[in-house]
Design a protein around this motif. Structure first.
Motif, PDB file in Angstrom:
ATOM      1  N   LEU A  82       0.421   2.378  -1.624  1.00  0.00           N
ATOM      2  CA  LEU A  82      -0.774   1.767  -1.044  1.00  0.00           C
ATOM      3  C   LEU A  82      -1.984   2.676  -1.204  1.00  0.00           C
ATOM      4  CD1 LEU A  82       0.934   0.366   2.163  1.00  0.00           C
ATOM      5  CD2 LEU A  82      -0.030  -1.015   0.316  1.00  0.00           C
ATOM      6  N   GLY A  83      -1.762   3.980  -1.025  1.00  0.00           N
ATOM      7  CA  GLY A  83      -2.868   4.916  -1.183  1.00  0.00           C
ATOM      8  C   GLY A  83      -3.369   4.990  -2.610  1.00  0.00           C
ATOM      9  N   LEU A  88      -7.436   3.672  -6.583  1.00  0.00           N
ATOM     10  CA  LEU A  88      -7.814   3.181  -7.911  1.00  0.00           C
ATOM     11  C   LEU A  88      -8.810   2.022  -7.821  1.00  0.00           C
ATOM     12  CD1 LEU A  88      -4.315   3.241  -9.681  1.00  0.00           C
ATOM     13  CD2 LEU A  88      -6.244   4.762 -10.123  1.00  0.00           C
ATOM     14  N   THR A  89      -8.512   1.032  -6.970  1.00  0.00           N
ATOM     15  CA  THR A  89      -9.410  -0.127  -6.885  1.00  0.00           C
ATOM     16  C   THR A  89     -10.763   0.262  -6.300  1.00  0.00           C
ATOM     17  OG1 THR A  89      -8.461  -0.773  -4.732  1.00  0.00           O
ATOM     18  CG2 THR A  89      -7.534  -1.801  -6.713  1.00  0.00           C
ATOM     19  N   ASN A  90     -10.768   1.187  -5.336  1.00  0.00           N
ATOM     20  CA  ASN A  90     -12.050   1.623  -4.762  1.00  0.00           C
ATOM     21  C   ASN A  90     -12.925   2.287  -5.817  1.00  0.00           C
ATOM     22  OD1 ASN A  90     -11.302   0.692  -2.241  1.00  0.00           O
ATOM     23  ND2 ASN A  90     -10.709   2.695  -1.453  1.00  0.00           N
ATOM     24  N   ASN A  91     -12.295   3.074  -6.693  1.00  0.00           N
ATOM     25  CA  ASN A  91     -13.062   3.783  -7.722  1.00  0.00           C
ATOM     26  C   ASN A  91     -13.480   2.880  -8.875  1.00  0.00           C
ATOM     27  OD1 ASN A  91     -13.161   6.458  -6.647  1.00  0.00           O
ATOM     28  ND2 ASN A  91     -11.007   6.736  -7.143  1.00  0.00           N
ATOM     29  N   LEU A  92     -12.714   1.813  -9.114  1.00  0.00           N
ATOM     30  CA  LEU A  92     -13.001   0.937 -10.252  1.00  0.00           C
ATOM     31  C   LEU A  92     -13.869  -0.267  -9.893  1.00  0.00           C
ATOM     32  CD1 LEU A  92      -9.458   0.941 -11.924  1.00  0.00           C
ATOM     33  CD2 LEU A  92     -11.517   2.096 -12.761  1.00  0.00           C
ATOM     34  N   THR A  93     -14.025  -0.544  -8.595  1.00  0.00           N
ATOM     35  CA  THR A  93     -14.823  -1.697  -8.175  1.00  0.00           C
ATOM     36  C   THR A  93     -16.309  -1.387  -8.300  1.00  0.00           C
ATOM     37  OG1 THR A  93     -13.116  -2.404  -6.604  1.00  0.00           O
ATOM     38  CG2 THR A  93     -15.347  -3.271  -6.268  1.00  0.00           C
ATOM     39  N   PRO A  94     -17.069  -2.222  -9.015  1.00  0.00           N
ATOM     40  CA  PRO A  94     -18.516  -1.992  -9.143  1.00  0.00           C
ATOM     41  C   PRO A  94     -19.201  -2.046  -7.780  1.00  0.00           C
ATOM     42  CG  PRO A  94     -17.741  -3.623 -10.739  1.00  0.00           C
ATOM     43  CD  PRO A  94     -16.622  -3.396  -9.778  1.00  0.00           C
ATOM     44  N   GLU A  95     -20.300  -1.334  -7.646  1.00  0.00           N
ATOM     45  CA  GLU A  95     -21.036  -1.313  -6.387  1.00  0.00           C
ATOM     46  C   GLU A  95     -21.512  -2.721  -6.022  1.00  0.00           C
ATOM     47  OE1 GLU A  95     -24.791   1.097  -4.324  1.00  0.00           O
ATOM     48  OE2 GLU A  95     -24.156   1.559  -6.366  1.00  0.00           O
ATOM     49  N   GLY A  96     -21.315  -3.080  -4.771  1.00  0.00           N
ATOM     50  CA  GLY A  96     -21.714  -4.400  -4.308  1.00  0.00           C
ATOM     51  C   GLY A  96     -20.672  -5.480  -4.534  1.00  0.00           C
ATOM     52  N   ARG A  97     -19.553  -5.137  -5.148  1.00  0.00           N
ATOM     53  CA  ARG A  97     -18.468  -6.092  -5.373  1.00  0.00           C
ATOM     54  C   ARG A  97     -17.245  -5.679  -4.566  1.00  0.00           C
ATOM     55  NH1 ARG A  97     -19.913  -8.756 -10.159  1.00  0.00           N
ATOM     56  NH2 ARG A  97     -18.415 -10.372  -9.521  1.00  0.00           N
ATOM     57  N   GLY A 109      -2.975  -3.102 -14.203  1.00  0.00           N
ATOM     58  CA  GLY A 109      -2.780  -1.687 -14.484  1.00  0.00           C
ATOM     59  C   GLY A 109      -2.705  -0.857 -13.216  1.00  0.00           C
ATOM     60  N   CYS A 110      -3.558  -1.169 -12.241  1.00  0.00           N
ATOM     61  CA  CYS A 110      -3.518  -0.464 -10.959  1.00  0.00           C
ATOM     62  C   CYS A 110      -2.195  -0.720 -10.241  1.00  0.00           C
ATOM     63  CB  CYS A 110      -4.683  -0.919 -10.069  1.00  0.00           C
ATOM     64  SG  CYS A 110      -6.329  -0.433 -10.654  1.00  0.00           S
ATOM     65  N   SER A 111      -1.710  -1.956 -10.322  1.00  0.00           N
ATOM     66  CA  SER A 111      -0.447  -2.317  -9.669  1.00  0.00           C
ATOM     67  C   SER A 111       0.724  -1.577 -10.283  1.00  0.00           C
ATOM     68  CB  SER A 111      -0.214  -3.829  -9.773  1.00  0.00           C
ATOM     69  OG  SER A 111      -1.261  -4.549  -9.168  1.00  0.00           O
TER      70      SER A 111
END
Length: 299
Positions: A82-83, A88-97, A109-111
């Motif tokens: 989970l961590g 990974l998703t926090n770092n790859l998500t564009p700002e505001g999305r 890939g993250c999964s």
């Protein structure tokens, strides 16, 4: 907080939230997991009857056998998968999305990354949990009588070496990959899709519970064949000649299908879905609510 502490907290937060949520969910679901393992070990097919038999033979506490190993598993496997995924998703998500806006292949890939690494890290605790839950089904002379999860892991390392400590590593990783792809690729997208039609919207409790359950159902359906094989490999004991019944994941799958047909790999499906779906549902719900609480505290 100082900038240094903030950086450390931001890095640790997804892991601490994930581990805490996983332990809370495990405490709620442990009796169902116990029944699921006993069904896979041949104790019966009716979960209600199996549960009654466990209580009759071992008392209510029998349903919670292996809880310490379950917590240990969540503080290794659960916390890491989970961590890693949220990092990974926090770092790859564009700002505001949000994570729901990530491309499908990125989430895939993250999964895979989170599921594979988490499963490898959690393999010792998972093997200890399976052994503790199935110990009382063995003949008395074959029972290991572990005291708790840590005792099981220490004895496995001492008595069996690395082979015993990482028993079932490959099927555990494969099962983890299937489970996490089903879980991680669905929840955020389901929340965004279903949320507008639910009371409270995307982040309302009703939407969290519904999407969490659906995410768990997808994960359970993808993972059960691998979970069944993993359980068979981890609980097997040598015969009089010292030979194990199965040499590996493919051998176990082939012999099981040859003897009982392919549906044997879905043995215990209703119980597995009932166990996995609520656990994943509660994990997601606890994670979202813990994160909401931390935000109100400026953390």
């Amino acid at each position: 907080m100082s900038n240094g502490n903030s950086a450390v907290w931001n890095a640790a937060r997804p892991f601490l939230v994930g581990g805490t949520a996983g332990c809370m969910a495990t405490a709620c679901i442990q009796p169902i997991d116990m029944v699921k393992v006993r069904i896979q070990m041949g104790a019966g097919t009716n979960p209600v009857v199996v549960a009654k038999d466990i209580i009759a033979a071992e008392g209510i506490g029998g349903l919670y056998k292996g809880l310490s190993a379950g917590f240990l598993r969540q503080l290794t496997y659960g916390m890491s998968r989970l961590g890693i995924f949220r990092t990974l998703t926090n770092n790859l998500t564009p700002e505001g999305r949000t994570a729901a806006d990530l491309p499908a292949m990125t989430k895939f890939g993250c999964s895979l990354t989170a599921g594979g690494l988490g499963a490898l890290i959690g393999t010792p605790a998972d093997a200890a949990l399976i052994r503790m839950q199935g110990d009382s089904t063995l003949p008395k002379e074959q029972r290991r009588n572990y005291k708790n999860g840590l005792d099981a892991m220490m004895r496995m390392a001492k008595e069996e070496g690395m082979a015993g400590f990482f028993a079932g590593a490959f099927p555990t990783i494969v099962r983890g990959l299937a489970m996490n792809v089903g879980m991680f690729m669905t929840f955020d997208s389901l929340k965004k899709t279903i949320g507008p039609s639910m009371p409270g919207g995307e982040n309302g409790q009703a939407n969290r519970f519904l999407c969490g359950f659906l995410s768990g159902w997808c994960a359970a359906s993808a993972a059960l064949p691998f979970d069944y094989i993993k359980t068979q490999l981890q609980k097997q004991t040598p015969d009089a000649n010292g030979k194990l019944p199965f040499s590996g994941i493919m051998d176990c799958a082939g012999k099981t299908i040859a003897a009982e047909g392919p549906l044997a790999l879905y043995k215990g499906y209703p119980t597995f879905v009932v166990r996995i779906s609520p656990h994943i549902m509660l994990t997601w719900v606890f994670m979202d609510n813990i994160n909401d609480f931390l935000k109100t505290k400026g953390m």
